[in-house]
Design an enzyme around this catalytic site. Structure first.
Site, mmCIF file in Angstrom:
data_model
loop_
_atom_site.group_PDB
_atom_site.id
_atom_site.type_symbol
_atom_site.label_atom_id
_atom_site.label_comp_id
_atom_site.label_asym_id
_atom_site.label_seq_id
_atom_site.Cartn_x
_atom_site.Cartn_y
_atom_site.Cartn_z
ATOM 1 N N ARG A 63 -64.418 -30.295 -44.058
ATOM 2 C CA ARG A 63 -65.818 -29.934 -43.792
ATOM 3 C C ARG A 63 -65.949 -28.957 -42.631
ATOM 4 N NH1 ARG A 63 -65.822 -35.094 -45.613
ATOM 5 N NH2 ARG A 63 -65.599 -35.926 -43.521
ATOM 6 N N GLU A 100 -56.666 -45.004 -37.609
ATOM 7 C CA GLU A 100 -56.907 -46.440 -37.497
ATOM 8 C C GLU A 100 -55.839 -47.207 -38.293
ATOM 9 O OE1 GLU A 100 -60.946 -47.072 -38.425
ATOM 10 O OE2 GLU A 100 -60.873 -49.203 -37.895
HETATM 11 P P1 AMP Z 1 -61.754 -38.389 -35.764
HETATM 12 O O1 AMP Z 1 -60.341 -37.867 -35.822
HETATM 13 O O2 AMP Z 1 -61.826 -39.879 -35.672
HETATM 14 O O3 AMP Z 1 -62.590 -37.695 -34.713
HETATM 15 O O4 AMP Z 1 -62.401 -38.071 -37.173
HETATM 16 C C1 AMP Z 1 -62.863 -36.833 -37.410
HETATM 17 C C2 AMP Z 1 -62.750 -36.410 -38.860
HETATM 18 O O5 AMP Z 1 -63.015 -37.466 -39.795
HETATM 19 C C3 AMP Z 1 -63.747 -35.332 -39.119
HETATM 20 O O6 AMP Z 1 -63.100 -34.313 -39.864
HETATM 21 C C4 AMP Z 1 -64.860 -35.998 -39.885
HETATM 22 O O7 AMP Z 1 -65.261 -35.175 -40.939
HETATM 23 C C5 AMP Z 1 -64.281 -37.301 -40.412
HETATM 24 N N1 AMP Z 1 -65.078 -38.494 -40.057
HETATM 25 C C6 AMP Z 1 -64.713 -39.487 -39.219
HETATM 26 N N2 AMP Z 1 -65.637 -40.448 -39.136
HETATM 27 C C7 AMP Z 1 -66.656 -40.054 -39.939
HETATM 28 C C8 AMP Z 1 -67.942 -40.609 -40.275
HETATM 29 N N3 AMP Z 1 -68.365 -41.770 -39.771
HETATM 30 N N4 AMP Z 1 -68.725 -39.904 -41.112
HETATM 31 C C9 AMP Z 1 -68.311 -38.723 -41.625
HETATM 32 N N5 AMP Z 1 -67.118 -38.153 -41.358
HETATM 33 C C10 AMP Z 1 -66.293 -38.801 -40.525
#
Ligand code: AMP
Length: 176
Positions: A63, A100
């Site tokens: 995205r 996770e």
């Molecule tokens: P993180 O590495 O945990 O910051 O996760 C970021 C990536 O996962 C991004 O590319 C987001 O598009 C996706 N992502 C993580 N959590 C969500 C959520 N609650 N809703 C939508 N996309 C998420």
């Protein structure tokens, strides 16, 4: 811009328990689906980057491509995809990081950023920051200068910002 940000925020659709139980997924497809709202969302990135004197935008799979590539087009600068493992055809650099559950690997083409080029990293959403942190390591590895990281949405309660800020400033446009 404040009313535009409100409209963007209201367009985000909450999907409970996707892709697994306990996750409240922030669905940005209603933003993409509405021409005026999509333009406003892209404009957020375009306006802040006008003053940063950057050479390229780096977007995170998948995205981050939607907003990053549109902003790069509007600014007339190059776009660099960071992709999940195995998708980029040329010689790559990789970084693995913990999720996770399990591990993920992201990759960049080794020649996508010339040493010393100023880049901004864009994704749709900052959650724990693990993905953006891995992406920032890739940018450093190929010699890019990471000027800022930018997210349409920040999930503040997950505190991803604190992981990224030692590497680069974090900017987000809407927060939950
Ligand atoms: P993180 O590495 O945990 O910051 O996760 C970021 C990536 O996962 C991004 O590319 C987001 O598009 C996706 N992502 C993580 N959590 C969500 C959520 N609650 N809703 C939508 N996309 C998420």
């Amino acid at each position: 811009m404040d009313s535009a940000l409100n409209t963007i925020k209201q367009a985000v659709r909450d999907i409970p328990d996707f892709p697994k139980p306990g996750i409240l997924f922030k669905d940005i497809t209603p933003i993409l689906n509405n021409g005026a709202i999509f333009q406003d969302a892209v404009r957020c990135f375009v306006e802040v980057n006008k003053g940063l004197n950057i050479n390229k935008i780096v977007g995170i799979d998948a995205r981050g491509f939607l907003f990053g590539a549109a902003a790069a087009y509007a600014l007339g600068i190059g776009f660099v995809p960071i992709r999940k493992k195995g998708k980029l055809p040329y010689t790559t650099r990789s970084v693995s990081y913990s999720l996770e559950y399990g591990e993920a690997t992201v990759e960049i083409h080794e020649d996508a950023i010339a040493p010393g080029e100023r880049v901004v990293l864009i994704d749709d959403l900052l959650a724990t920051g693990g993905t953006a942190f891995a992406a920032s390591r890739l940018i450093n590895e190929v010699g890019g200068v990471l000027v800022e990281t930018q997210f349409l949405i920040e999930l503040e309660f997950l505190k991803g910002r604190s992981l990224i800020e030692p590497c680069a400033p974090v900017r987000s446009f809407i927060r939950f």
